[in-house]
Design a protein around this motif. Structure first.
Motif, mmCIF file in Angstrom:
data_model
loop_
_atom_site.group_PDB
_atom_site.id
_atom_site.type_symbol
_atom_site.label_atom_id
_atom_site.label_comp_id
_atom_site.label_asym_id
_atom_site.label_seq_id
_atom_site.Cartn_x
_atom_site.Cartn_y
_atom_site.Cartn_z
ATOM 1 N N GLY A 1 -0.575 7.725 6.696
ATOM 2 C CA GLY A 1 0.686 6.987 6.740
ATOM 3 C C GLY A 1 1.940 7.831 6.777
ATOM 4 N N PRO B 1 0.805 -1.234 0.000
ATOM 5 C CA PRO B 1 0.000 0.000 0.000
ATOM 6 C C PRO B 1 0.834 1.280 0.000
ATOM 7 C CG PRO B 1 -0.953 -1.597 1.505
ATOM 8 C CD PRO B 1 0.354 -2.178 1.037
ATOM 9 N N ALA B 2 1.962 1.280 0.699
ATOM 10 C CA ALA B 2 2.786 2.499 0.754
ATOM 11 C C ALA B 2 3.321 2.880 -0.621
ATOM 12 C CB ALA B 2 3.938 2.310 1.739
ATOM 13 N N ARG C 1 0.589 4.783 -2.462
ATOM 14 C CA ARG C 1 0.148 6.038 -1.850
ATOM 15 C C ARG C 1 0.307 7.253 -2.772
ATOM 16 N NH1 ARG C 1 3.681 6.910 2.525
ATOM 17 N NH2 ARG C 1 2.625 5.213 3.610
ATOM 18 N N ARG D 1 -2.779 9.810 -3.750
ATOM 19 C CA ARG D 1 -2.768 11.222 -3.365
ATOM 20 C C ARG D 1 -2.784 12.159 -4.568
ATOM 21 N NH1 ARG D 1 0.598 11.774 2.321
ATOM 22 N NH2 ARG D 1 -0.730 10.317 3.463
ATOM 23 N N GLU E 1 -2.592 3.823 5.587
ATOM 24 C CA GLU E 1 -1.504 4.032 4.627
ATOM 25 C C GLU E 1 -1.808 5.199 3.697
ATOM 26 O OE1 GLU E 1 1.418 3.009 4.263
ATOM 27 O OE2 GLU E 1 1.662 1.056 5.207
ATOM 28 N N PHE E 2 -3.046 5.288 3.228
ATOM 29 C CA PHE E 2 -3.393 6.302 2.240
ATOM 30 C C PHE E 2 -3.676 7.672 2.850
ATOM 31 C CE2 PHE E 2 -5.123 2.909 -0.912
ATOM 32 C CZ PHE E 2 -3.825 2.533 -1.193
#
Length: 252
Positions: A154, A92-93, A96, A100, A150-151
């Protein structure tokens, strides 16, 4: 961030309520439920939502995932498994920055027993997998909490420049148009069509097309159809030496 959380065919009210609470914890407020198998306003759901009861009551219900994603410009699926013909899930990171940059992203979770099926993941531009120990099965609310963290929470970093990309409805319409064109020119057949379209989806989704770019691509597909129809009417094969009808890039 305008992040929508989409639950596909959830089975138990408690999981829906807990997912709503997880969303509120992380700052998400747009809950969308596709074909639920229970009452999302059941007393158990409301009890598990705690202070997120208003978020739960404001949830929107859809018949299909396509409808739930129609106004989104990025859809992120979740899966713990590798699937044939589909891109491998990412941490997930790593996703991101894409989320965004999007104006209207969506985070999609599957049913508790099976997760998202292939036809659901086809509608997602990217898939994430939550890193776990050997036992990889997470409760629905746990998964919602972790990926939303995470989103949304994070890392405290400057927001990147936003690029407005095409909505999922625009992309799905484009893929339907592409499939029709592939059949028209004999590029694929009924047996290979799904696999072939998956490969095209993976490539074109990585491009993060704008609405104008999706219209440009569909304009090209219309020109192909016109050329084939014109050649058929003349009793000839379509070729580059024949006069062609121009199509404006912005035509729908």
């Amino acid at each position: 961030m305008n992040l929508a959380v989409v639950l596909v065919s959830p089975k138990t009210p408690g999981n829906i309520g807990s997912a709503a609470r997880a969303m509120l914890n992380m700052g998400a407020s747009d809950l969308r439920i596709v074909a639920p198998r229970c009452d999302h306003l059941d007393s158990q759901a409301v009890a598990m939502a705690v202070h997120a009861a208003d978020l739960l009551r404001g949830a929107r219900i859809y018949s299909t995932l396509r409808e739930a994603l129609a106004d989104r410009d990025l859809s992120v699926g979740t899966s713990a498994r590798l699937r044939a013909d589909l891109p491998a899930p990412r941490h997930p990171a790593l996703v991101r920055p894409l989320v965004r940059q999007a104006a209207a992203p969506a985070l999609v979770f599957g049913p508790e027993e099976t997760g998202l099926i292939n036809s659901d993941l086809e509608q997602c531009q990217v898939t994430v997998r939550i890193p776990t120990g050997d036992y990889a099965s997470l409760n629905l609310a746990q998964a919602v909490l972790l990926v939303c963290y995470e989103f949304l929470q994070g890392q405290d970093e400057p927001a990147p420049v936003t690029r407005k990309t095409a909505t999922r409805e625009e992309m799905e319409a484009m893929y339907g148009h592409l499939q029709e064109t592939m059949h028209l020119i004999g590029y694929t057949d009924a047996v290979r069509a799904r696999h072939t379209l998956r490969l095209w989806r993976a490539m074109l989704d990585r491009a993060l097309m704008s609405s104008a770019e999706s219209r440009l691509f569909r304009g090209f597909l219309r020109q192909v159809k016109w050329k084939v129809d014109d050649a058929a009417g003349r009793g000839t094969e379509a070729g580059p030496d024949r006069e062609t009808r121009t199509t404006e890039a912005g035509e729908v």
